[in-house]
Write a protein that holds these residues in place. Structure first.
Motif, mmCIF file in Angstrom:
data_model
loop_
_atom_site.group_PDB
_atom_site.id
_atom_site.type_symbol
_atom_site.label_atom_id
_atom_site.label_comp_id
_atom_site.label_asym_id
_atom_site.label_seq_id
_atom_site.Cartn_x
_atom_site.Cartn_y
_atom_site.Cartn_z
ATOM 1 N N GLY A 67 20.856 -40.308 -7.886
ATOM 2 C CA GLY A 67 20.708 -38.866 -7.769
ATOM 3 C C GLY A 67 21.369 -38.477 -6.471
ATOM 4 N N ASP A 68 20.821 -37.490 -5.788
ATOM 5 C CA ASP A 68 21.522 -37.003 -4.598
ATOM 6 C C ASP A 68 20.686 -37.092 -3.335
ATOM 7 N N ARG A 69 19.650 -37.918 -3.332
ATOM 8 C CA ARG A 69 18.811 -38.000 -2.143
ATOM 9 C C ARG A 69 19.460 -38.871 -1.095
ATOM 10 N N THR A 70 19.362 -38.431 0.161
ATOM 11 C CA THR A 70 19.891 -39.245 1.254
ATOM 12 C C THR A 70 18.933 -40.412 1.504
ATOM 13 N N LEU A 71 19.510 -41.608 1.554
ATOM 14 C CA LEU A 71 18.704 -42.811 1.737
ATOM 15 C C LEU A 71 18.589 -43.148 3.220
ATOM 16 N N PRO B 128 17.116 -38.357 6.254
ATOM 17 C CA PRO B 128 16.570 -38.307 4.897
ATOM 18 C C PRO B 128 15.261 -37.519 4.928
ATOM 19 N N GLY B 129 15.140 -36.501 4.095
ATOM 20 C CA GLY B 129 13.976 -35.622 4.181
ATOM 21 C C GLY B 129 12.722 -36.175 3.517
ATOM 22 N N GLN B 130 12.897 -37.125 2.614
ATOM 23 C CA GLN B 130 11.727 -37.627 1.894
ATOM 24 C C GLN B 130 10.714 -38.230 2.870
ATOM 25 N N GLY C 97 12.891 -32.742 2.330
ATOM 26 C CA GLY C 97 13.716 -33.307 1.270
ATOM 27 C C GLY C 97 14.234 -32.207 0.348
ATOM 28 N N ARG C 98 15.472 -32.366 -0.075
ATOM 29 C CA ARG C 98 16.129 -31.418 -0.988
ATOM 30 C C ARG C 98 16.336 -30.013 -0.403
ATOM 31 N N GLY C 99 16.220 -29.883 0.918
ATOM 32 C CA GLY C 99 16.368 -28.563 1.532
ATOM 33 C C GLY C 99 17.817 -28.096 1.631
ATOM 34 N N GLY C 100 18.762 -29.054 1.649
ATOM 35 C CA GLY C 100 20.178 -28.688 1.699
ATOM 36 C C GLY C 100 20.925 -29.200 2.925
ATOM 37 N N LYS C 101 20.407 -30.226 3.601
ATOM 38 C CA LYS C 101 21.065 -30.769 4.798
ATOM 39 C C LYS C 101 22.415 -31.395 4.440
ATOM 40 N N THR C 102 22.398 -32.267 3.459
ATOM 41 C CA THR C 102 23.636 -32.938 3.046
ATOM 42 C C THR C 102 24.648 -31.907 2.544
ATOM 43 N N THR C 103 24.169 -30.903 1.840
ATOM 44 C CA THR C 103 25.063 -29.865 1.306
ATOM 45 C C THR C 103 25.744 -29.108 2.444
ATOM 46 N N ASN C 104 25.056 -28.858 3.553
ATOM 47 C CA ASN C 104 25.665 -28.255 4.746
ATOM 48 C C ASN C 104 26.856 -29.091 5.213
ATOM 49 N N TYR D 114 17.523 -20.744 7.150
ATOM 50 C CA TYR D 114 16.711 -20.512 5.950
ATOM 51 C C TYR D 114 17.643 -20.559 4.750
ATOM 52 N N ASN D 115 17.624 -21.679 4.069
ATOM 53 C CA ASN D 115 18.650 -21.995 3.078
ATOM 54 C C ASN D 115 18.256 -21.582 1.658
ATOM 55 N N LYS D 116 19.243 -21.550 0.812
ATOM 56 C CA LYS D 116 19.117 -21.295 -0.639
ATOM 57 C C LYS D 116 18.858 -19.832 -0.974
ATOM 58 N N ILE D 117 19.295 -18.919 -0.108
ATOM 59 C CA ILE D 117 19.035 -17.501 -0.388
ATOM 60 C C ILE D 117 19.732 -17.022 -1.665
ATOM 61 N N ASP D 118 20.740 -17.785 -2.114
ATOM 62 C CA ASP D 118 21.427 -17.403 -3.359
ATOM 63 C C ASP D 118 20.502 -17.440 -4.570
ATOM 64 N N LEU D 119 19.414 -18.204 -4.452
ATOM 65 C CA LEU D 119 18.535 -18.375 -5.615
ATOM 66 C C LEU D 119 17.805 -17.097 -6.023
ATOM 67 N N SER E 5 23.262 -19.990 2.462
ATOM 68 C CA SER E 5 23.383 -20.733 1.210
ATOM 69 C C SER E 5 24.383 -21.851 1.448
ATOM 70 N N ALA E 6 23.862 -23.048 1.615
ATOM 71 C CA ALA E 6 24.744 -24.193 1.861
ATOM 72 C C ALA E 6 25.638 -24.432 0.651
ATOM 73 N N LEU E 7 25.108 -24.110 -0.521
ATOM 74 C CA LEU E 7 25.859 -24.311 -1.763
ATOM 75 C C LEU E 7 27.071 -23.391 -1.822
HETATM 76 N N1 LIG Z 1 21.008 -22.919 -5.123
HETATM 77 C C1 LIG Z 1 21.172 -23.662 -4.030
HETATM 78 N N2 LIG Z 1 21.024 -24.984 -4.107
HETATM 79 C C2 LIG Z 1 21.201 -25.718 -2.976
HETATM 80 C C3 LIG Z 1 21.529 -25.123 -1.730
HETATM 81 N N3 LIG Z 1 21.630 -26.089 -0.811
HETATM 82 C C4 LIG Z 1 21.387 -27.256 -1.457
HETATM 83 N N4 LIG Z 1 21.129 -27.024 -2.768
HETATM 84 C C5 LIG Z 1 20.827 -28.025 -3.808
HETATM 85 O O1 LIG Z 1 19.597 -28.646 -3.489
HETATM 86 C C6 LIG Z 1 19.648 -30.043 -3.811
HETATM 87 C C7 LIG Z 1 19.343 -30.873 -2.567
HETATM 88 O O2 LIG Z 1 20.371 -30.654 -1.606
HETATM 89 P P1 LIG Z 1 20.718 -31.764 -0.510
HETATM 90 O O3 LIG Z 1 21.778 -31.198 0.364
HETATM 91 O O4 LIG Z 1 20.976 -33.078 -1.136
HETATM 92 O O5 LIG Z 1 19.324 -31.800 0.265
HETATM 93 P P2 LIG Z 1 18.913 -32.738 1.493
HETATM 94 O O6 LIG Z 1 18.204 -31.852 2.459
HETATM 95 O O7 LIG Z 1 20.077 -33.494 2.001
HETATM 96 O O8 LIG Z 1 17.853 -33.692 0.786
HETATM 97 P P3 LIG Z 1 17.393 -35.186 1.285
HETATM 98 O O9 LIG Z 1 18.630 -35.980 1.481
HETATM 99 O O10 LIG Z 1 16.519 -35.712 0.216
HETATM 100 O O11 LIG Z 1 16.637 -34.967 2.560
HETATM 101 C C8 LIG Z 1 21.039 -30.304 -4.389
HETATM 102 O O12 LIG Z 1 20.968 -30.265 -5.785
HETATM 103 C C9 LIG Z 1 21.865 -29.143 -3.835
HETATM 104 O O13 LIG Z 1 22.941 -28.801 -4.667
HETATM 105 C C10 LIG Z 1 21.688 -23.689 -1.694
HETATM 106 O O14 LIG Z 1 21.980 -23.070 -0.672
HETATM 107 N N5 LIG Z 1 21.473 -23.024 -2.870
#
Ligand SMILES: Nc1nc2c(ncn2[C@@H]2O[C@H](COP(=O)(O)OP(=O)(O)OP(=O)(O)O)[C@@H](O)[C@H]2O)c(=O)[nH]1
Ligand SMILES: [Mg+2]
Length: 201
Positions: A51-55, A80-82, A21-28, A140-145, A174-176
């Motif tokens: 919020g932004d969780r996938t249901l 959905p990652g939850q 959950g919140r790993g960044g799948k939807t953002t991809n 391996y996502n979110k390396i921008d952090l 970085s999916a973002l």
């Molecule tokens: N800084 C940063 N934030 C990211 C990145 N990818 C996703 N996020 C943030 O992380 C949060 C969760 O991203 P989602 O894409 O909704 O994650 P998800 O894997 O679809 O989550 P579930 O639907 O709950 O399984 C959001 O606030 C995104 O903006 C990234 O590469 N960098």
């Protein structure tokens, strides 16, 4: 096995983005949708909770043209990652041709990544499938952090935790910001198409 329509000369390829959950799948998928907007005729389907969780799941279909005389239709899904939504995850995995595992590089998510790979293997076992036999790309996502001083897991640790046995190609992403999002997608499409072609032989 991919859905092949011999009459219409059409192949449907199902690729699932899996991970905690919140790993960044939807953002991809959102990034891909924005980037290829002009080539994607259909809307991205997405069902979100507050919020932004996938249901349920996200769904993004598009065509990549002809390969070997067949129209290739790619379908990208997210689960959905939850933890509580496992029944839905299992359902989305049905008939999967290729998988992108989106891991969260944040150090605090180490355990969640490991549990999610374990959960993926268990759910595939329910379909009598082995993750080792399915085209797989690790992301391996979110390396921008790291720029914000947030502690990330070193690549060696991620590889050892998640990919030691699987040995899948991996991307830091970085999916973002869009870093390596398209590279990840191209890789999984190529691997999946190769695997389908081998099965058709
Ligand atoms: N800084 C940063 N934030 C990211 C990145 N990818 C996703 N996020 C943030 O992380 C949060 C969760 O991203 P989602 O894409 O909704 O994650 P998800 O894997 O679809 O989550 P579930 O639907 O709950 O399984 C959001 O606030 C995104 O903006 C990234 O590469 N960098
Ligand atoms: Mg999501």
């Amino acid at each position: 096995m991919a859905f092949v329509n011999l009459k219409k000369k059409e192949v449907q390829v199902k690729i699932v983005y899996y991970g905690p959950g919140r790993g960044g799948k939807t953002t991809n998928l959102e990034y891909i949708y924005k980037k290829f907007n002009d080539r994607i005729q259909t809307e991205m389907v997405t069902v979100k909770t507050q919020g932004d969780r996938t249901l349920f799941f996200d769904f993004l279909p598009f065509e990549i043209g002809k390969i070997g005389g067949y129209d290739v239709k790619i379908q990208l899904y997210t689960v959905p990652g939850q933890v509580k939504y496992n029944a839905t995850r299992r359902l989305v995995l049905r008939g999967v041709d290729g998988i992108v595992f989106v891991a969260d590089s944040m150090a605090v998510r180490r355990e969640k990544n490991i549990l999610s790979v374990k959960n993926l293997k268990e759910n595939l076992a329910g379909y009598k499938k082995d993750l080792l036999d399915i085209p797989l790309v690790m992301q391996y996502n979110k390396i921008d952090l790291s720029e914000q001083g947030i502690s990330l897991l070193p690549i060696e640790v991620l590889e050892k935790d998640l990919n030691q046995e699987l040995r899948a190609p991996s991307f830091e992403a970085s999916a973002l910001q869009g870093t390596n999002v398209v590279a990840t997608m191209k890789k999984i499409i190529m691997m999946t198409m190769t695997s389908i072609q081998n099965e058709l032989k």
